[in-house]
Design a protein around this motif. Structure first.
Motif, PDB file in Angstrom:
ATOM      1  N   LYS A 381     -74.003  41.756 -29.744  1.00  0.00           N
ATOM      2  CA  LYS A 381     -74.577  40.950 -30.826  1.00  0.00           C
ATOM      3  C   LYS A 381     -75.512  41.801 -31.681  1.00  0.00           C
ATOM      4  O   LYS A 381     -76.734  41.713 -31.588  1.00  0.00           O
ATOM      5  N   PRO A 382     -74.959  42.616 -32.579  1.00  0.00           N
ATOM      6  CA  PRO A 382     -75.804  43.474 -33.407  1.00  0.00           C
ATOM      7  C   PRO A 382     -76.282  42.832 -34.706  1.00  0.00           C
ATOM      8  O   PRO A 382     -76.966  43.492 -35.487  1.00  0.00           O
ATOM      9  N   GLY A 383     -75.928  41.577 -34.968  1.00  0.00           N
ATOM     10  CA  GLY A 383     -76.318  40.933 -36.217  1.00  0.00           C
ATOM     11  C   GLY A 383     -76.978  39.593 -35.991  1.00  0.00           C
ATOM     12  O   GLY A 383     -77.018  39.068 -34.877  1.00  0.00           O
ATOM     13  N   CYS A 435     -67.783  37.588 -23.594  1.00  0.00           N
ATOM     14  CA  CYS A 435     -68.974  36.782 -23.830  1.00  0.00           C
ATOM     15  C   CYS A 435     -68.973  36.350 -25.292  1.00  0.00           C
ATOM     16  O   CYS A 435     -68.827  37.191 -26.186  1.00  0.00           O
ATOM     17  N   ASN A 436     -69.131  35.066 -25.543  1.00  0.00           N
ATOM     18  CA  ASN A 436     -69.100  34.551 -26.910  1.00  0.00           C
ATOM     19  C   ASN A 436     -70.512  34.513 -27.484  1.00  0.00           C
ATOM     20  O   ASN A 436     -71.329  33.675 -27.113  1.00  0.00           O
ATOM     21  N   THR A 437     -70.795  35.422 -28.428  1.00  0.00           N
ATOM     22  CA  THR A 437     -72.100  35.456 -29.085  1.00  0.00           C
ATOM     23  C   THR A 437     -72.049  34.864 -30.487  1.00  0.00           C
ATOM     24  O   THR A 437     -73.071  34.871 -31.192  1.00  0.00           O
ATOM     25  N   ALA A 438     -70.887  34.357 -30.928  1.00  0.00           N
ATOM     26  CA  ALA A 438     -70.795  33.723 -32.238  1.00  0.00           C
ATOM     27  C   ALA A 438     -71.703  32.499 -32.279  1.00  0.00           C
ATOM     28  O   ALA A 438     -71.684  31.676 -31.361  1.00  0.00           O
ATOM     29  N   ILE A 642     -68.212  38.160 -38.873  1.00  0.00           N
ATOM     30  CA  ILE A 642     -67.073  39.075 -38.737  1.00  0.00           C
ATOM     31  C   ILE A 642     -66.582  38.993 -37.300  1.00  0.00           C
ATOM     32  O   ILE A 642     -67.351  39.213 -36.359  1.00  0.00           O
ATOM     33  N   TYR A 643     -65.305  38.662 -37.126  1.00  0.00           N
ATOM     34  CA  TYR A 643     -64.702  38.615 -35.796  1.00  0.00           C
ATOM     35  C   TYR A 643     -63.727  39.780 -35.651  1.00  0.00           C
ATOM     36  O   TYR A 643     -62.986  40.102 -36.585  1.00  0.00           O
ATOM     37  N   HIS A 653     -65.291  39.609 -30.338  1.00  0.00           N
ATOM     38  CA  HIS A 653     -66.547  40.122 -30.874  1.00  0.00           C
ATOM     39  C   HIS A 653     -66.923  39.357 -32.137  1.00  0.00           C
ATOM     40  O   HIS A 653     -66.060  38.957 -32.921  1.00  0.00           O
ATOM     41  N   CYS A 654     -68.228  39.191 -32.358  1.00  0.00           N
ATOM     42  CA  CYS A 654     -68.706  38.539 -33.573  1.00  0.00           C
ATOM     43  C   CYS A 654     -69.976  39.240 -34.056  1.00  0.00           C
ATOM     44  O   CYS A 654     -70.897  39.480 -33.268  1.00  0.00           O
ATOM     45  N   ILE A 655     -70.015  39.549 -35.356  1.00  0.00           N
ATOM     46  CA  ILE A 655     -71.196  40.140 -35.989  1.00  0.00           C
ATOM     47  C   ILE A 655     -71.583  39.243 -37.157  1.00  0.00           C
ATOM     48  O   ILE A 655     -70.782  39.009 -38.063  1.00  0.00           O
TER      49      ILE A 655
END
Length: 696
Positions: A381-383, A435-438, A642-643, A653-655
């Protein structure tokens, strides 16, 4: 407000102090040798009339005198006595400060203000939107709203001042409840729903000025909960069957292994394993240990080591962009068994970076060999408002669904200033752990709920309504201005000019919105607090308005006694308002009223945005670990998700990117192809997902 009129005159020739050492029978006594002299003056009332019998004393000193019929006083003092406190019945007690050379100080007292001392105390009021007698929630919002401990008084705080921190979390289920252990807390947190957390003090810590209970491990064997911290010197292993009652005993006096960042894993066959290591030189290690005394019963295995030349996300730096300063760190090993396979997790590249993440290797044995999972990192989760989710732990809830707690980067006052986030985890049909970080820093349904879309799809649909909105405030301290209240940046903050009751901050949402939840993120400015205190709490009220003139009380926390540094308030029903004002009543540690962000969630009237067209991903041919992602701005969108992933149906992944239309991604693996898509975020809702593109 009453003010004292002070007149001071100076005298020259101030002597320097010295110290005399006297040897006693048991110890030496250090007696200061000081120059005593008289400080004189006149005490008068608001009309200049002398006051007889006024008390004049040095603040917090037993030395005092009383004025005569002409209001004169003479008080013996030294150069160290600089605060003069004057009191007379019916007048405001007044404290004035003098310079050491000032020997005459006259004080004019003002009438005592009417009303009670301090603010009026009364029970908090229930409103249609919030009932303080029923504070439980069905949702949560990261960072976790737990009682983060204050850093001890040490070199970390001497430079930047008081700050809170916790990191390196691990969660577990014990006797139907959830327990959270993390660095330097002086105890642990527990919850019944993963939203509402209580804290229990435990006396694990032995060094009050250090975090000797850093990166702890906890594990369950039968009805017993075990606990230990990181150590290169040897620490006890404690155990308890009544942890919430504070009843802990020592299973062993000292660990025998140099287990920094330990995790202890009990396999289905009853064998116990320990994983440990935090280094940019050595690999994560694993060993089978005895269930009796926790000593090794197998050889120590070198398990996995970072490969930043292949895995872009393992590179050092805030954006995986520093391959010069240091080699990246591999730390925080953790083991999860699922479907008969062993998932060895680890954190990289450094806890002070937004790209801090957990990767995973998979094997058929608890000690390997392990193979790098193609989908990596596992948690990323960089964003967004909360950034980073590394060095964490994975656990199953009471219904068997998996969750991951991880370390979030803050790193404002000190590089190891951190928070904790919670995210759902799953294993897909191919055994891929993800892992869902969205929407991980938006309101999400807690463990009491099973969303219709599945365990990992917990987003409530409540959008961010406050991003970039104008804010007004009661006062401002220096450059800590109101614009920081709505910038979606946890590393910036606004501060009032005091911590007084009545200081406030107000956000203008631009039009009436359908508000469902609030997150009030407090921060420390001029706060004086170290380690844990039982009287750490915030009290405030939230007011709502449509015209900025007529206000309705929406949330009343005027008698709150809980520590809520990232207070998340789920409203009982929709609040329709344009203006949201937070009024301070009390902040802990004598600090100023200070907020990093006021975040407002809900929906706005209107249509959801259209799908984004024109997503472009250009992978660097010279360094395929990097890719530049761009897209055209969409009218009405405040941000984008962004996925990406290794297969079209696995965009795990989600940013989150707010206010911009590009992202410099440096977290790809060499030799791995990726698929990308994007969605727009607006106050009216989220857009459909864009067309998926393949980047080889």
């Amino acid at each position: 407000m009453a003010f004292a009129v002070v007149v001071m005159t100076c005298a020259a020739g101030v002597a320097q102090d010295s110290v005399k050492v006297v040897k006693g029978q048991v110890s030496d006594y250090f007696i200061p040798v000081v120059s005593n002299y008289q400080v004189t003056g006149v005490v008068s009332d608001e009309q200049g009339r002398p006051l007889e019998g006024a008390t004049v004393m040095w603040q917090y000193s037993p030395a005092h005198c009383n004025t005569d019929a002409q209001g004169h006083y003479a008080l013996v003092g030294t150069d160290h006595d600089v605060k003069l406190c004057v009191y007379y019945p019916g007048k405001e007690m007044t404290v004035v400060t003098r310079e050491p050379a000032q020997r005459q100080v006259s004080v004019q007292l003002q009438p005592k203000a009417s009303g009670p001392i301090g603010r009026e105390r009364r029970p908090a009021q229930a409103t249609p939107w919030y009932d303080p007698s029923r504070p439980g929630t069905s949702t949560y919002c990261n960072p976790m709203n737990i009682s983060y401990n204050f850093e001890p008084w040490n070199n970390n705080t001497r430079q930047g001042g008081t700050f809170r921190s916790s990191a390196d979390p691990m969660g577990l289920t014990y006797k139907g409840e959830y327990f959270l252990f993390s660095t330097n807390q002086g105890g642990f947190h527990y919850s019944k729903n993963l939203s509402d957390w209580d804290f229990v003090t435990a006396t694990f810590q032995r060094k009050p000025a250090d975090d000797d209970e850093c990166a702890p491990a906890a594990w369950v064997v039968g009805d017993t909960l075990f606990y230990t911290g990181s150590t290169y010197e040897g620490l006890p292993i404690w155990y308890s069957t009544q942890p919430k009652n504070g009843r802990w005993r020592r299973a062993v006096e000292r660990n025998t292994l140099p287990t920094w960042d330990p995790y202890v894993f009990l396999d289905d066959d009853g064998r116990l394993y320990e994983y440990y290591g935090s280094s940019n030189e050595y690999p994560v290690k694993g060993v089978q240990i005895s269930r009796l005394d926790f000593t090794p019963v197998s050889k120590i295995h070198d398990l996995v080591l970072l490969k930043p030349d292949i895995h872009g996300w393992e590179r050092f730096g805030m954006n995986n962009d520093d391959e010069v300063t240091l080699k990246p760190f591999m730390e925080g090993a953790f083991m999860t068994k699922h479907g008969g396979r062993y998932y060895l997790q680890y954190g990289a590249p450094g806890t002070e970076f937004k790209v801090y993440a957990d990767g995973v290797y998979v094997g058929d044995s608890p000690l390997g060999p392990f193979t790098y999972q193609r989908h990596n990192p596992m948690s990323y989760k960089p964003g967004g408002f909360v950034q980073g989710v590394g060095h964490g732990g994975t656990f199953a809830d009471v219904k068997g669904r998996y969750w991951h707690v991880g370390t979030c980067m803050l790193s404002v006052k000190y590089k190891f200033e951190r928070r904790i986030g919670l995210y759902p985890v799953d294993f897909d049909a191919d055994g891929v752990m993800w892992c869902n970080t969205a929407f991980g820093d938006y309101p999400c349904w807690n463990a009491d709920h099973q969303p219709a879309a599945g365990h990992t799809q917990r987003f409530t649909g409540w959008m961010l309504l406050s991003y970039g909105k104008p804010a007004t405030v009661s006062s401002t301290d220096s450059t800590l201005t109101a614009q920081h209240l709505t910038d979606e940046n946890m590393r910036t903050y606004w501060s009032a000019a005091s911590g007084d009751a009545g200081e406030w901050a107000c956000v203008d949402l631009g039009r009436s919105m359908n508000i469902r939840a609030l997150q009030i993120n407090f921060y420390e400015h001029h706060t004086l607090q170290h380690n844990r205190a039982s009287d750490t709490y915030y009290q405030y009220r939230v007011w709502a308005s449509d015209d900025n003139e007529h206000w309705t009380l929406a949330v009343d926390k005027s008698d709150n006694d809980r520590d809520v540094p990232h207070d998340y308030v789920e409203l009982r029903k929709t609040l329709n308002a344009r203006y949201v004002k937070v009024e301070n009543l009390h902040v802990p540690g004598e600090g100023f009223f200070c907020l990093s962000d006021i975040r407002v969630f809900g929906t706005a009237p209107g249509s959801v945005p259209q799908a984004v067209k024109g997503l472009k991903v250009v992978r660097d041919k010279a360094d395929p670990r990097n890719a530049m992602i761009t897209w055209p701005a969409l009218t009405g969108a405040y941000g984008y998700n962004i996925y990406f992933g290794t297969e079209p149906g696995k965009l795990y992944h989600c940013i989150t990117v707010n206010g911009e239309c590009e992202y410099d991604l440096r977290g790809l693996d060499v030799g791995t192809g990726y698929y990308f898509a994007i969605e727009a975020l607006a106050e009216t809702g989220r857009s459909p997902l864009s067309k998926i593109i393949n980047v080889k």
